[in-house]
Design a protein around this motif. Structure first.
Motif, short mmCIF file in Angstrom:
data_model
loop_
_atom_site.label_atom_id
_atom_site.label_comp_id
_atom_site.label_asym_id
_atom_site.label_seq_id
_atom_site.Cartn_x
_atom_site.Cartn_y
_atom_site.Cartn_z
N ASN A 114 0.86 -1.19 0.00
CA ASN A 114 0.00 0.00 0.00
C ASN A 114 0.89 1.23 0.00
O ASN A 114 2.08 1.15 0.31
CB ASN A 114 -0.93 0.01 1.21
N ASP A 115 0.31 2.38 -0.37
CA ASP A 115 1.11 3.62 -0.41
C ASP A 115 0.71 4.61 0.67
O ASP A 115 1.08 5.79 0.62
CB ASP A 115 1.01 4.27 -1.79
N ASP A 116 -0.05 4.14 1.67
CA ASP A 116 -0.50 4.98 2.79
C ASP A 116 -1.40 6.13 2.35
O ASP A 116 -1.64 7.05 3.13
CB ASP A 116 0.71 5.56 3.56
N ILE A 117 -1.87 6.08 1.11
CA ILE A 117 -2.77 7.15 0.64
C ILE A 117 -4.05 6.54 0.11
O ILE A 117 -5.07 6.53 0.79
CB ILE A 117 -2.10 8.02 -0.45
N ALA A 118 -3.98 6.04 -1.11
CA ALA A 118 -5.20 5.50 -1.71
C ALA A 118 -5.00 4.14 -2.36
O ALA A 118 -5.97 3.44 -2.64
CB ALA A 118 -5.74 6.48 -2.76
N PHE A 119 -3.74 3.76 -2.59
CA PHE A 119 -3.49 2.51 -3.31
C PHE A 119 -3.29 1.35 -2.36
O PHE A 119 -2.57 1.44 -1.36
CB PHE A 119 -2.25 2.64 -4.21
N GLU A 120 -3.94 0.24 -2.68
CA GLU A 120 -3.73 -1.01 -1.96
C GLU A 120 -3.59 -2.12 -2.99
O GLU A 120 -4.28 -2.14 -3.99
CB GLU A 120 -4.91 -1.32 -1.03
N GLY A 121 -2.65 -3.04 -2.74
CA GLY A 121 -2.46 -4.17 -3.64
C GLY A 121 -3.70 -5.02 -3.74
O GLY A 121 -4.57 -5.00 -2.86
N TYR A 122 -3.76 -5.81 -4.79
CA TYR A 122 -4.97 -6.61 -5.06
C TYR A 122 -5.28 -7.60 -3.94
O TYR A 122 -6.45 -7.91 -3.70
CB TYR A 122 -4.80 -7.36 -6.38
N LEU A 123 -4.26 -8.07 -3.24
CA LEU A 123 -4.48 -9.05 -2.18
C LEU A 123 -4.27 -8.46 -0.79
O LEU A 123 -4.09 -9.18 0.19
CB LEU A 123 -3.56 -10.26 -2.38
#
Length: 227
Positions: A114-123
């Protein structure tokens, strides 16, 4: 004199991987909305690596691991200038394995990052915040290792072109090694190619997380609980 060395699937894999890795690097540096594409490129890289691993067992002659992965004796012979052959040399084989392994780990950890903002990996939902943070750190560390391996890879190509007067790029474009004699590549037909592609697609599907249960949606007018 020329010899057919690199089959079309191997060449397509190589150049598609180059494109995806460069694009993944650019998108993560820009960030923002492009992080969505960074994740998609990670899936593509994972699929390509999976294909290459399968192709390393069922592909044509010089694409197979059994052909180019050799022991210490072959590496010593190569360093002493006594090795001759087509395809990856014994030292280049180590580079190939290192790149495949690093990219597999990079793509794998990215699925949970994750990027601590808005992105999270698919799993990401499978591991939660704490473990995701640790995997994100590994993902970022692997980026430096990958850059080093790519630099060494490009440096080796430049060394062969300038010092040994041997073009390693052209055979990966045309499939043919000029001025080298030997047995042309055989095997790796359309059926095994299809099998390799299907396995790669299955891995991408599993890694995309589409099989994960959707998060519960609160009724209209009711706010989601803040955990």
């Amino acid at each position: 004199m020329r010899t057919y060395v690199w089959d079309l699937p191997t060449r397509l894999f190589h150049w598609l991987l180059v494109i995806c890795v460069v694009a993944a690097f650019v998108t993560v540096k820009i960030g923002g909305n492009l992080m969505v594409w960074h994740g998609r490129l990670g899936l593509a890289i994972l699929g390509l690596i999976t294909f290459r691993i399968v192709w390393g067992f069922v592909g044509s002659t010089y694409a197979r691991f059994a052909t180019f992965v050799r022991g210490p004796a072959a590496i010593r012979a190569y360093l002493a200038g006594k090795w001759q052959g087509l395809g990856h040399n014994p030292l280049g084989a180590l580079s190939v394995l290192a790149l495949l392994g690093c990219l597999a780990l990079q793509a794998g950890t990215g699925l949970f990052a994750n990027d601590d903002i808005a992105f999270e990996g698919y799993l990401y939902p499978l591991v939660g915040s704490a473990l995701s943070t640790r995997l994100t750190g590994i993902h970022q560390l692997l980026e430096k290792g990958l850059l080093l391996l790519v630099t060494l890879h490009v440096g080796a190509i430049a060394f062969y072109a300038r010092v040994k007067q041997q073009n390693l790029v052209k055979p990966m474009l045309t499939g043919w090694a000029e001025g080298q004699s030997g047995e042309s590549a055989r095997g790796g037909g359309p059926i095994v190619f299809l099998v390799a592609v299907l396995i790669a697609l299955a891995v991408v599907w599993a890694a995309s997380g589409v099989w994960l249960p959707m998060p519960a949606t609160p009724p209209a007018g009711q706010a989601a609980p803040d955990f």
